[in-house]
Enzyme design. Structure first.
Site, PDB file in Angstrom:
ATOM      1  N   LYS A  80     -32.914  49.147 -32.446  1.00 21.42           N
ATOM      2  CA  LYS A  80     -33.935  48.101 -32.567  1.00 21.42           C
ATOM      3  C   LYS A  80     -34.967  48.488 -33.628  1.00 21.42           C
ATOM      4  CE  LYS A  80     -37.077  45.397 -29.586  1.00 21.42           C
ATOM      5  NZ  LYS A  80     -37.582  45.210 -28.204  1.00 21.42           N
ATOM      6  N   SER A 155     -37.207  40.571 -26.378  1.00 20.23           N
ATOM      7  CA  SER A 155     -37.360  40.716 -27.810  1.00 20.23           C
ATOM      8  C   SER A 155     -36.218  41.489 -28.479  1.00 20.23           C
ATOM      9  CB  SER A 155     -38.686  41.412 -28.138  1.00 20.23           C
ATOM     10  OG  SER A 155     -38.698  42.720 -27.578  1.00 20.23           O
ATOM     11  N   SER A 179     -37.410  43.024 -22.204  1.00 20.54           N
ATOM     12  CA  SER A 179     -36.788  42.843 -23.518  1.00 20.54           C
ATOM     13  C   SER A 179     -35.429  43.500 -23.711  1.00 20.54           C
ATOM     14  CB  SER A 179     -37.720  43.327 -24.621  1.00 20.54           C
ATOM     15  OG  SER A 179     -38.671  42.335 -24.863  1.00 20.54           O
TER      16      SER A 179
END
Ligand code: GLN
Length: 489
Positions: A80, A155, A179
């Site tokens: 990420k 996210s 997330s």
């Protein structure tokens, strides 16, 4: 699509050790898949082909010498965009950090490198991990591999979409209020938010430090266990890191017999889509069939989790994000006449609307006169939530609940109504507020839309072993985790 891409991360690792395929070949298969699928899905913000190839070659040499440093040696992993990788742009989905190349690896990345994993690149995310759809990303949204018109969740939407579309067998995400688990659910894959403090946050760009945890997204619970065993360690550079017990993968016995699983009434009440409820309750029946005892109970504090979470997360975010002023860190505006104007303009240009909204909310709840009314009250609610969950977890080994009230929303549907979007985090934020480990895993598709539904299991502190053993047992007896979206067939 090449068959190897559909194997789990552990199976890919095994194929490497058996000499069925080499690490550079495995990497090239993934890079080819990324070139084919990612122009439409946009899971990656950056792919580091040259760096990955060098790592794959090193892994191959280690494997050939019989020195593979882990079961995942030579296996590709996506990271990420808020987890620092040395020399690789780490922009957190924000204009504010555009062009930022960290001079160091995050602790989690160091550990994966040491275990011989091959870093593919960075994955797309909501700006500073604030959002539930990956639509607040400065570089535009990611698409859901099950339906290009839908959001992948957020996210960590890029990480979940990459794993779902077979562009990576494994990815790292971060989970502050869901997330990892919610995008995993929307994309039909498996995600683990570890116990707070199990994985070092050193090198994770902070959103809300008392809630943030790094964890794996993969296609199976066994892969999550293998990755968790590598990630989990005490690290002196993160004062809240405690490490954990490890040995998670070795403890996957395939049995869920005798486990006591609680189902909170409040998590199946109003606001939950019928198609989701049916699937999650179906998962409860499957666990029963596997010999678990499933029982309903009441968790009256559940409805207060979202308001408490958004007060605390925004408060911490406003403080964490104050460092991006164009002087100490981040984007610097051109041309302002004095230092105050420089900071104002830099922050205005660098942050998108969602980050600005949260900074304002957070600053408000921390300001004199409102601190007691909002921030302190939210802290008290947080303690109550922790106490109630811990009490429930003396009666039950695990708590089963949906990952989200609906399946993946259409792109463009959520941002117009932020409050509605915040409310959709109702099932995930409790685990963060209480610091408990929680995994989400696919439990079938919604009948109407054919989109994947995720269930969550929540466990006691440091009981990732028990938690993943239950999910793994479920996956050994079902094949929902093998189902693929339309863009991954
Ligand atoms: N959707 C939640 C939020 O926007 C969770 C985000 C996260 O876990 N990083 O705050």
């Amino acid at each position: 699509m090449e068959e190897i891409l559909c194997r789990s991360a552990l199976e890919q690792g095994e194929a490497l050790r058996r000499g069925e395929i080499t690490a550079p070949e495995l990497l090239r298969a993934h890079l080819k898949r990324i070139r084919e699928a990612d122009p439409e899905i946009h899971a990656f913000t950056l792919v580091d082909e040259a760096g990955a190839l060098a790592q794959a070659e090193a892994a191959q040499r280690a494997i050939e010498r019989g020195e593979a440093s882990s079961p995942l040696c030579g296996v590709p992993v996506a990271i990420k965009d808020n987890i620092c990788v040395r020399g690789m742009e780490t922009a957190c989905g924000s204009r504010m950090l555009e062009g930022y190349r960290p001079p160091y690896d995050a602790a989690a990345v160091e550990r994966l490198r040491a275990a011989g994993l091959v870093l593919l690149g960075h994955t797309n995310m909501d700006e500073f991990a604030m959002g539930s759809t990956t639509e607040t990303a400065a570089g535009g949204p990611t698409r859901n591999p099950w339906d290009a018109a839908r959001a992948p969740g957020g996210s960590s939407g890029g990480s979940a979409a990459a794993v779902s579309a077979r562009m990576a067998p494994l990815a790292l995400g971060s989970d502050t209020g869901g997330s990892i688990r919610q995008p995993a659910a929307f994309c039909g894959v498996t995600g683990l938010k570890p116990t707070y403090g199990a994985v070092s946050r050193w090198g994770l760009v902070a959103y809300a430090s008392s809630l943030d945890q790094i964890g794996p997204i993969a296609r199976t619970a066994a892969d999550c266990a293998a990755a968790f065993d590598l990630l989990c360690a005490r690290d002196a550079r993160d004062a809240t890191s405690r490490g954990g017990t490890g040995g998670t993968l070795a403890g996957l016995t395939g049995s869920a017999a005798g486990l006591r699983i609680g189902i909170p009434d409040e998590s199946f009440a109003e606001g939950l889509d019928e198609g989701v409820r049916a699937r999650v309750l179906g998962a409860a029946e499957i666990f029963q069939g596997l010999g678990a005892q499933v029982e309903r109970f009441s968790l009256p504090v559940a409805p207060y989790a979202v308001p408490a979470y958004y007060i605390l997360a925004c408060a911490e975010a406003s403080s964490n994000l104050s460092r991006y002023d164009g002087v100490k860190y981040g984007h610097r505006a051109e041309g302002p006449e004095d230092i105050v104007a420089l900071m104002r303009q830099s922050r205005m240009e660098g942050f998108g609307p969602e980050a600005r909204r949260r900074i304002l909310l957070g600053t408000f709840v921390l300001s004199q006169g409102y601190y007691e009314a909002y921030y302190l009250k939210a802290l008290r609610v947080r303690s109550r939530i922790r106490q109630e969950l811990e009490r429930a977890l003396t009666r039950f080994d695990l708590i089963l609940l949906p990952a989200a009230p609906s399946v993946a929303p259409r792109l463009g549907e959520s941002l117009s109504d932020p409050l509605q979007m915040y409310l959709s985090d109702v099932y995930t934020v409790t685990a963060n507020l209480a610091g408990l480990p929680c995994a989400s895993f696919p439990c079938g598709e919604e009948e109407q839309t054919g989109l994947p539904v995720g269930a969550q299991l929540l466990a006691r502190r440091d009981e990732e072993g028990l938690l993943l053993r239950a999910v793994d047992a479920f996956q050994r007896h079902t094949d929902y985790h093998l189902h693929r979206g339309g863009m991954a067939r």
